[in-house]
Write an enzyme that holds these catalytic residues in place. Structure first.
Site, PDB file in Angstrom:
ATOM      1  N   MET A   1       8.975  19.486 -17.882  1.00  0.00           N
ATOM      2  CA  MET A   1       9.305  19.613 -16.468  1.00  0.00           C
ATOM      3  C   MET A   1      10.176  20.856 -16.282  1.00  0.00           C
ATOM      4  O   MET A   1      10.694  21.432 -17.229  1.00  0.00           O
ATOM      5  CB  MET A   1      10.033  18.366 -15.968  1.00  0.00           C
ATOM      6  CG  MET A   1      11.334  18.070 -16.699  1.00  0.00           C
ATOM      7  SD  MET A   1      12.070  16.561 -16.070  1.00  0.00           S
ATOM      8  CE  MET A   1      13.616  16.580 -16.945  1.00  0.00           C
ATOM      9  N   SER A   2      10.287  21.278 -15.013  1.00  0.00           N
ATOM     10  CA  SER A   2      11.140  22.419 -14.710  1.00  0.00           C
ATOM     11  C   SER A   2      11.843  22.142 -13.394  1.00  0.00           C
ATOM     12  O   SER A   2      11.575  21.130 -12.737  1.00  0.00           O
ATOM     13  CB  SER A   2      10.296  23.692 -14.625  1.00  0.00           C
ATOM     14  OG  SER A   2       9.433  23.601 -13.498  1.00  0.00           O
TER      15      SER A   2
ATOM     16  N   GLU B   1       0.935  28.538 -10.640  1.00  0.00           N
ATOM     17  CA  GLU B   1       1.107  27.214 -10.031  1.00  0.00           C
ATOM     18  C   GLU B   1       2.360  27.177  -9.166  1.00  0.00           C
ATOM     19  O   GLU B   1       2.357  26.726  -8.024  1.00  0.00           O
ATOM     20  CB  GLU B   1       1.235  26.137 -11.108  1.00  0.00           C
ATOM     21  CG  GLU B   1      -0.013  25.945 -11.926  1.00  0.00           C
ATOM     22  CD  GLU B   1       0.259  25.088 -13.147  1.00  0.00           C
ATOM     23  OE1 GLU B   1       1.319  24.419 -13.194  1.00  0.00           O
ATOM     24  OE2 GLU B   1      -0.586  25.093 -14.050  1.00  0.00           O
TER      25      GLU B   1
ATOM     26  N   ASP C   1       1.577  26.945 -31.549  1.00  0.00           N
ATOM     27  CA  ASP C   1       0.199  26.687 -31.997  1.00  0.00           C
ATOM     28  C   ASP C   1       0.031  26.977 -33.479  1.00  0.00           C
ATOM     29  O   ASP C   1      -0.955  26.582 -34.088  1.00  0.00           O
ATOM     30  CB  ASP C   1      -0.783  27.592 -31.237  1.00  0.00           C
ATOM     31  CG  ASP C   1      -1.029  27.111 -29.816  1.00  0.00           C
ATOM     32  OD1 ASP C   1      -0.939  25.882 -29.606  1.00  0.00           O
ATOM     33  OD2 ASP C   1      -1.297  27.946 -28.942  1.00  0.00           O
TER      34      ASP C   1
ATOM     35  N   ASP D   1      -2.386  30.775 -29.041  1.00  0.00           N
ATOM     36  CA  ASP D   1      -1.639  32.018 -28.914  1.00  0.00           C
ATOM     37  C   ASP D   1      -0.131  31.837 -29.134  1.00  0.00           C
ATOM     38  O   ASP D   1       0.542  32.726 -29.606  1.00  0.00           O
ATOM     39  CB  ASP D   1      -1.903  32.688 -27.558  1.00  0.00           C
ATOM     40  CG  ASP D   1      -1.669  31.745 -26.397  1.00  0.00           C
ATOM     41  OD1 ASP D   1      -1.248  30.587 -26.639  1.00  0.00           O
ATOM     42  OD2 ASP D   1      -1.903  32.150 -25.253  1.00  0.00           O
TER      43      ASP D   1
ATOM     44  N   PHE E   1      10.552  25.434 -17.828  1.00  0.00           N
ATOM     45  CA  PHE E   1       9.651  24.434 -18.401  1.00  0.00           C
ATOM     46  C   PHE E   1       9.690  24.532 -19.927  1.00  0.00           C
ATOM     47  O   PHE E   1       9.791  25.608 -20.484  1.00  0.00           O
ATOM     48  CB  PHE E   1       8.232  24.728 -17.912  1.00  0.00           C
ATOM     49  CG  PHE E   1       7.202  23.792 -18.457  1.00  0.00           C
ATOM     50  CD1 PHE E   1       6.936  22.580 -17.826  1.00  0.00           C
ATOM     51  CD2 PHE E   1       6.508  24.112 -19.622  1.00  0.00           C
ATOM     52  CE1 PHE E   1       5.982  21.725 -18.338  1.00  0.00           C
ATOM     53  CE2 PHE E   1       5.567  23.234 -20.138  1.00  0.00           C
ATOM     54  CZ  PHE E   1       5.300  22.039 -19.481  1.00  0.00           C
TER      55      PHE E   1
ATOM     56  N   ALA F   1       7.827  22.669 -23.556  1.00  0.00           N
ATOM     57  CA  ALA F   1       6.781  21.748 -24.014  1.00  0.00           C
ATOM     58  C   ALA F   1       7.366  20.376 -24.324  1.00  0.00           C
ATOM     59  O   ALA F   1       6.654  19.367 -24.306  1.00  0.00           O
ATOM     60  CB  ALA F   1       6.096  22.316 -25.243  1.00  0.00           C
TER      61      ALA F   1
ATOM     62  N   ASP G   1      -8.670  24.829 -25.329  1.00  0.00           N
ATOM     63  CA  ASP G   1      -7.619  24.653 -24.341  1.00  0.00           C
ATOM     64  C   ASP G   1      -8.260  24.558 -22.971  1.00  0.00           C
ATOM     65  O   ASP G   1      -9.152  25.330 -22.658  1.00  0.00           O
ATOM     66  CB  ASP G   1      -6.667  25.850 -24.386  1.00  0.00           C
ATOM     67  CG  ASP G   1      -5.581  25.638 -25.419  1.00  0.00           C
ATOM     68  OD1 ASP G   1      -5.203  24.465 -25.615  1.00  0.00           O
ATOM     69  OD2 ASP G   1      -5.138  26.619 -26.026  1.00  0.00           O
TER      70      ASP G   1
END
Lengths: 690, 601
Positions: free
Chosen positions: A391-392, A356, A530, A526, A385, A387, A315
């Site tokens: 976007m959020s 971020e 995944d 995690d 957000f 996957a 990752d």
């Protein structure tokens, strides 16, 4: 990651003491038979012991003192091998004990339904079953592994991870898994139990570190077959030597046939006792090195497979880059004021608690003096957000502000009936080319501009990847970034390839593609999403902070939740295999010298001319045989540290590694016993025991 | 060593390698079904053959069926050879009117020829009719060689293929090996040998008057046929005279060509290629000794080409050449040096223009030292077993080397097909140990070497090893075994050890002093030959089947390279330690003791 966990030394007195005791317990033939090489030595020990009594009370084939000494050293050989194995187990056992302490019986608060207020019954933790729901409050120990279905709390997981800083556990998302034996420090949690007693993560961990359920790994079995084969060959050599020598006595007309004591000594010296005695210790030590690295291997097979890994999926975030991307600029599209963009960006990020999101708010404040407002007072609805949407943003009255990847925003704007301005594309590309991440901000149908997020590549990671390349391992960076950003960071970090705009599906497909080409793939993960990829990967490292699903899917669990650990895991796997290979080579190469020690001694009475083969000039036939046997026993104990620590590992190409190891252990294995046997011969002759 | 010695050895390897390359490429085309010139001519023959025999050439076999077919075919061959010997007295092409061969000798010879061993307990010119020589022994010379090649090709397919259940069709591999490779080569060699004067005729034996009448001591026998001995135990003799000699003839050239090419080694005449009608000239000698190693060497090239990496084949060939070259030079040196006991009594053993010097006992004057040692080492490196000198008469260490080459497991060139599959077995062991040393679970040519392969590999190595050691143990412990020995002391031990080494490894040469045409040796060696051949073929085919079913792992920087000088030296190390060191104790009681006693230490 932290050194807070107590590290146990290899040769701690308590471990040594227990190992010593265990080595005698392991003389039990039922235990020895699992290891064909050492079993043969034990049979030889029994046989020579009987011969000793025969010599003592009747007329023996050689002097009782000689037979006794051989017999004692044969027993010591078995004990040394047992000791090596016990020592390797020792550290794991000590660790298992301290883990077991955390598993003590506690009273749990069982809830009647998934409601905190549904009424509590006190119940012993051992009576909890999968599907039960319990309440855990501040100060309580979580009774079993489970999933948080309500609440947020800080939990001390040091019992499992050795990390004393508390972690947050909350319902929903990737932080919802809790481990039995850990302690809630603040607040409360409603937990749904996900395992039955005896199957918890802690239980599995204990049995793994203790080696209780240790099964031989496939490669170990294959090596065992080779060693057993060699043992049979040498058994044939020695057994047939008796009729050969009887015939030779007749042919020569004098001398006496080789004695059974000498034949047993020759057999034990020739069979690969060094590797045979240390093989299981090497395997246990490999698991143990994983534990020292704070990684729990769910099977020995996983450790072995780690050495074979061809492709590493890493990752980007946290492994290759520092993880926290920082907003560094607002670039508006033409016709939009930079301050308007910053304002929209800030509002969209207010509820975004990621580093971020924080950095966008901070940048807007620093650059344009836009003060932070309370999102709740605005009456805004936060759009988190995911996957899938990638976007959020927020819905604020009639305003729909979104930030996200360019193609996601493009889709959003178009679905609203707007158009995606052409200069946005070029701004996005420019930012991406610099290796930064463009985050497009839009309000309703209108694109406002782009936030530039910068990624910081970890220092030294490039060298690490070039080492990997030397070892023949391909590194692939996995990122949700667009291809341009991804390629810039990939180039900066020096990975071989990247998967941009990764989704769980593309990840899974990438793994399958590589596996179809015959490659072994390792990855870390995690999140619950995944889990399919983890289950598909050959070496799957689940972060301990990850969800239960991820941990179930992985075959290794990293207690430190450090994504860089994958590289270390590969190294430990390789080291394990190398240690096996080098000691096998050493063991077999040793035989040459032993032939030269024992053969002239065995046949001297039949053909005195064969004394010419005694190139080491060993004092007497008895001292020669005894020296070889003593050397054979001592070399096991000398090599215990090597077996437990593993051979020194350097990330080099296969050809160079083979050359180095062949020189040290192959050539070394030829020469060392000549010197060792000679020295022992001088010593035992000097003190006059033969 | 003399300059001529060095020149001959260099010339030998030079020509061998030069011929091996094109032949290897050609064989790869044959097995891969790629066009080559001969298939246009003989293709119809091949297809008619399948139709007549009811073989579906497109039908592939899994390893078990392949192995079963090999066994059934060879057992059929055994009965054919056995019955032809037992009934040769009533069958045609028997000008000397030889009667039936004894049951135990027939059994031994039948096993010997189906297993590509060609151990000969009998003397050809005094036992076998022309029909037996041609239809029984000659045919098996082709078929046993083709069987070995077919098994090898099946193993190569194991490396080539991935996720496949089948490893080819035995009937097709057998037919193509015979029709396109062995028959054409044998034809060329036969014609060349005839040109040198090797006999090829159906005529009966000729009788010639001796120009000089020979008088000799003939041991007297009593009524029961036992030798009469005096009080001291020496045989009682009487003077006898010999005035004429019977000159044996027969269709020899055609058989000698294939016995050399197919690593068979069974001579038409008793003294094999030391006989002037089998091997008359230096050129015929060169042709025959090249033929010993030609196909085994070329198969390495074929292997490299078929697995798609020519370097892999060259690496194995290099290992073979290195081991053989070293032992060949050593053997030449030992024989050229001669006998130290002769030196002490003033006999000139130096090489000069008048004499080859060295130890010439048991060697033909027309070949001298170096052409005898080249042959002796080549024929034991390959599991050929034909001889042009008597290994029994070599110096103790000179004789040790050929014996040791056999004990290495017949993998230094080895038999056609069988040598390379044996070598691949050792390569698998090497890869296993060396592969671990570079930190990966072992893989060879992209195939993971796991439990099953290891089991079969060990089985293959173990069986032959056990046969030699246990066989020798039985030989030296039983009256019948010891009775065959002709020399006292350690040399007698060497004779028995050599016999069982040779039979178990399907070589077929012998320390000539051993009287092996007895019920004991015929039976014991027959069993050793049979098990030594087929109990290796079965594990090899099992490995082929298991490898074919596996995925292929692409090579990378972390993969152990198996074509480098380093790997080659590691491979040689494993062969020496696993294959040869375990014979050290036995060799110490045989040739090594003999040598040390001779030099008086």
């Amino acid at each position: 990651m932290t050194g807070k966990k107590e590290k146990r030394s290899l040769f701690e007195p308590t471990i040594l003491k227990r190992a010593l005791l265990d080595s005698f317990k392991k003389l039990n033939p039922r235990y020895q038979i699992k290891n064909p090489v050492m079993f043969v030595v034990e049979v030889g020990s029994v046989l020579t012991t009987l011969l000793f009594f025969h010599a003592l009370f009747g007329k023996g084939e050689a002097s009782p003192s000689f037979i006794l000494q051989i017999s004692i050293w044969l027993w010591i050989t078995v004990l040394f091998a047992n000791f090596a194995e016990s020592l390797a187990e020792g550290r794991g056992k000590a660790q298992a004990e301290s883990l077991r302490k955390t598993r003590r019986e506690i009273m749990a608060k069982k809830l009647a339904s998934a409601d905190r207020n549904s009424g509590v019954t006190a119940i012993s933790s051992s009576q909890l079953r999968k599907g039960d729901i319990v309440l855990v409050e501040a100060g309580d120990i979580i009774p079993m592994d489970g999933e948080v279905i309500e609440g947020v709390a800080s939990v001390n997981e040091s019992a499992i991870t050795g990390e004393s800083a508390p972690v947050i556990r909350e319902s929903g998302g990737d932080l919802n898994s809790v481990t039995g034996g850990t302690k809630v420090l603040s607040d409360w949690l409603v937990v749904k139990i996900t395992t039955n007693p005896g199957e918890t993560f802690l239980d599995r961990m204990i049995s793994m570190v203790e080696g209780a359920k240790r099964q031989k790994t496939p490669n170990e079995i294959a090596l065992d077959i080779l060693l057993a084969g060699l043992t049979i060959i040498f058994l044939l050599v020695t057994v047939t030597l008796l009729p050969y020598s009887i015939f030779s006595v007749q042919a020569a007309g004098h001398g006496s046939p080789v004695t059974i004591t000498v034949l047993v000594a020759l057999l034990v010296c020739l069979i690969p006792t060094t590797i045979g005695g240390l093989l299981s210790a090497i395997g246990i030590a490999g698991m143990d090195r994983m534990i020292q690295a704070n990684v729990i291997a769910m099977s020995g097979r996983a450790v072995e497979a780690a050495g074979d890994v061809d492709v590493l999926l890493l990752d980007k975030t946290g492994t290759i880059t520092l993880g926290d991307r920082q907003a560094t600029a607002f670039i508006p599209v033409s016709g939009v004021d930079a301050k308007a963009l910053a304002d929209a960006a800030q509002i969209a990020s207010l509820a975004d608690e990621t580093p971020e999101g924080r950095s966008v708010v901070v940048l807007a404040k620093e650059k344009y003096g836009i003060r932070e407002t309370d999102i709740n007072s605005l009456g805004a609805e936060f759009v988190p957000f995911s996957a899938q949407t990638r976007m959020s943003g927020v819905n604020l009255g009639g305003r729909q502000i979104r930030k996200g990847a360019a193609d996601a925003i493009e889709k959003f704007v178009q679905s609203q009936g707007g158009t995606f301005p052409s200069d946005t594309r070029s701004i996005v590309d420019d930012i991406a080319k610099q290796g930064a991440t463009p985050l497009v901000v839009a309000e309703g149908t209108k694109v406002l501009g782009v936030i530039q997020l910068k990624d910081i590549v970890k220092g030294g990671i490039k060298d690490r990847f070039s080492e990997m390349r030397q070892m023949g391992i391909k590194t692939i960076m996995i990122t949700g970034d667009n291809p341009l950003t991804a390629s810039a960071i990939a180039a900066e970090a020096g990975v071989d390839d990247y998967l941009a705009e990764a989704t769980p599906e593309t990840k899974l497909k990438l793994i399958r593609d590589h596996q179809a080409g015959g490659r072994l793939v390792a990855m870390t993960g995690d999140g619950t999403n995944d889990a399919p990829a983890l289950a598909q990967a050959d070496v799957a490292v689940a972060m301990n902070t990850g969800t239960q699903a991820a941990k179930e899917a992985g075959n290794l669990v990293d207690l430190d939740s450090n994504p860089t650990k994958l590289i270390e895991i590969v190294e430990i796997g390789k080291q394990l295999l190398m240690t096996r290979g080098t000691l096998t080579t050493f063991s077999i190469a040793n035989d040459v010298a032993k032939y030269f020690a024992i053969l002239p001694a065995a046949f001297l009475s039949i053909y005195p001319a064969l004394g010419a083969l005694n190139i080491m000039h060993l004092a007497t036939p008895e001292s020669a045989v005894l020296s070889a046997v003593i050397f054979n026993a001592l070399i096991i104990i000398f090599l215990v540290p090597l077996a437990l620590r593993g051979v020194k590992y350097k990330p080099l190409g296969a050809e160079v590694v083979l050359r180095n190891n062949a020189l040290i252990y192959g050539l070394g294995g030829l020469i060392v016993p000549f010197i060792g046997i000679k020295l022992i011969d001088m010593l035992i002759t000097a003190i006059g025991i033969v | 060593m003399t300059g001529n010695d060095i020149f001959q050895i260099v010339l030998y390897f030079g020509v061998l390698l030069l011929l091996a390359k094109p032949l290897g490429d050609y064989m790869a085309r044959v097995y891969e079904n790629q066009p080559f010139v001969l298939d246009r001519v003989l293709g119809p023959v091949e297809r008619i053959f399948y139709r007549v025999c009811g073989v579906n050439a497109d039908e592939e076999m899994d390893w078990k069926k392949y192995a079963l077919t090999v066994l059934v075919f060879n057992v059929g061959g055994f009965f054919a050879v056995y019955l032809l010997q037992r009934f040769q007295g009533v069958l045609p092409l028997n000008p000397q009117k030889f009667g039936a061969v004894s049951p135990d000798s027939s059994f031994n010879t039948a096993v010997s020829f189906i297993t590509n061993t060609n151990w000969q307990g009998y003397g050809g010119e005094s036992t076998m009719s022309y029909l037996t020589q041609m239809a029984a022994l000659g045919v098996q010379n082709f078929l046993s060689a083709a069987t070995g090649m077919a098994v090898l090709v099946a193993l190569i397919r194991g490396f080539q293929r991935h996720s496949s259940k089948t490893i080819g069709n035995f009937w097709v591999d057998l037919t193509r090996s015979t029709l396109y490779i062995l028959l054409p080569l044998a034809l060329i060699w036969s014609v060349l040998l005839v040109s040198q004067g090797v006999v090829q005729t159906f005529s009966e034996y000729k009788t010639a008057m001796l120009t000089q009448i020979i008088t000799y001591d003939n041991p007297k026998n009593d009524a029961q046929g036992n030798v009469i001995k005096d009080e001291k135990g020496n045989p009682v003799t009487e003077k006898a005279q010999m005035k004429e000699q019977s000159i044996p003839l027969g269709p020899a050239a055609s058989q000698i060509a294939i016995k050399q090419l197919g690593t068979n080694g069974g001579g038409f005449f008793n003294v094999n290629s030391a006989h002037p009608f089998e091997n008359p000239t230096p050129f015929s000698n060169f042709l025959e000794v090249i033929a010993i190693l030609l196909i085994p060497a070329a198969l390495c090239i074929t292997f490299g080409k078929m697995v798609g990496d020519k370097r892999q084949g060259r690496a194995l060939l290099a290992a073979m050449v290195i081991v053989l070259a070293i032992l060949m030079v050593l053997c030449t040196q030992i024989e050229q040096k001669g006998n130290p006991n002769f030196a002490s009594i003033g006999i000139d053993q130096g090489a000069s223009s008048l004499q080859p010097g060295g130890n010439m006992e048991g060697k033909e004057a027309r070949f001298g030292i170096v052409n005898s040692t080249i042959w002796a080492t080549a024929t034991t490196a390959a599991s050929n077993g034909s001889v042009n000198s008597m290994h029994d008469s070599f110096m103790p260490l000179g004789g040790l080397l050929p014996m040791w080459l056999i004990q290495l497991g017949e993998v230094i060139f080895g038999g056609v097909g069988s040598g390379l599959y044996g070598m691949l077995i050792f390569a698998i062991i090497t890869v296993f140990v060396a592969g671990l040393m570079v930190g990966r679970t072992p893989e060879y040519l992209g195939k993971k070497i796991e439990m099953f392969e290891m089991k079969m590999t060990i089985l293959a190595v173990l069986i032959v090893n056990a046969l030699v050691k246990i066989g020798t143990a039985v030989g030296v412990s039983t009256k019948a075994g010891i009775a065959g020995i002709s020399n006292p002391g350690p040399h007698g031990f060497s004779q028995i050890l050599y016999a069982f080494s040779s039979a178990s490894n399907n070589n077929g040469s012998a320390f000539a002093g051993l009287s092996a045409n007895t019920v004991f040796y015929n039976t014991a060696l027959g069993i050793a030959m049979f098990l030594g051949r087929f109990w290796v073929i079965i594990p090899v085919l099992a490995i082929a089947g298991s490898l074919a079913a596996k995925k292929k792992v692409p090579a990378g920087l972390g993969t152990l390279p198996t074509h480098t000088p380093l790997f080659v030296s590691f491979l040689i190390g494993v062969i020496l330690i696993v294959g040869a060191l375990s014979f050290m104790p036995a060799l110490a009681l045989g040739p090594i003791a003999e040598h040390l006693m001779m030099i008086g230490k």
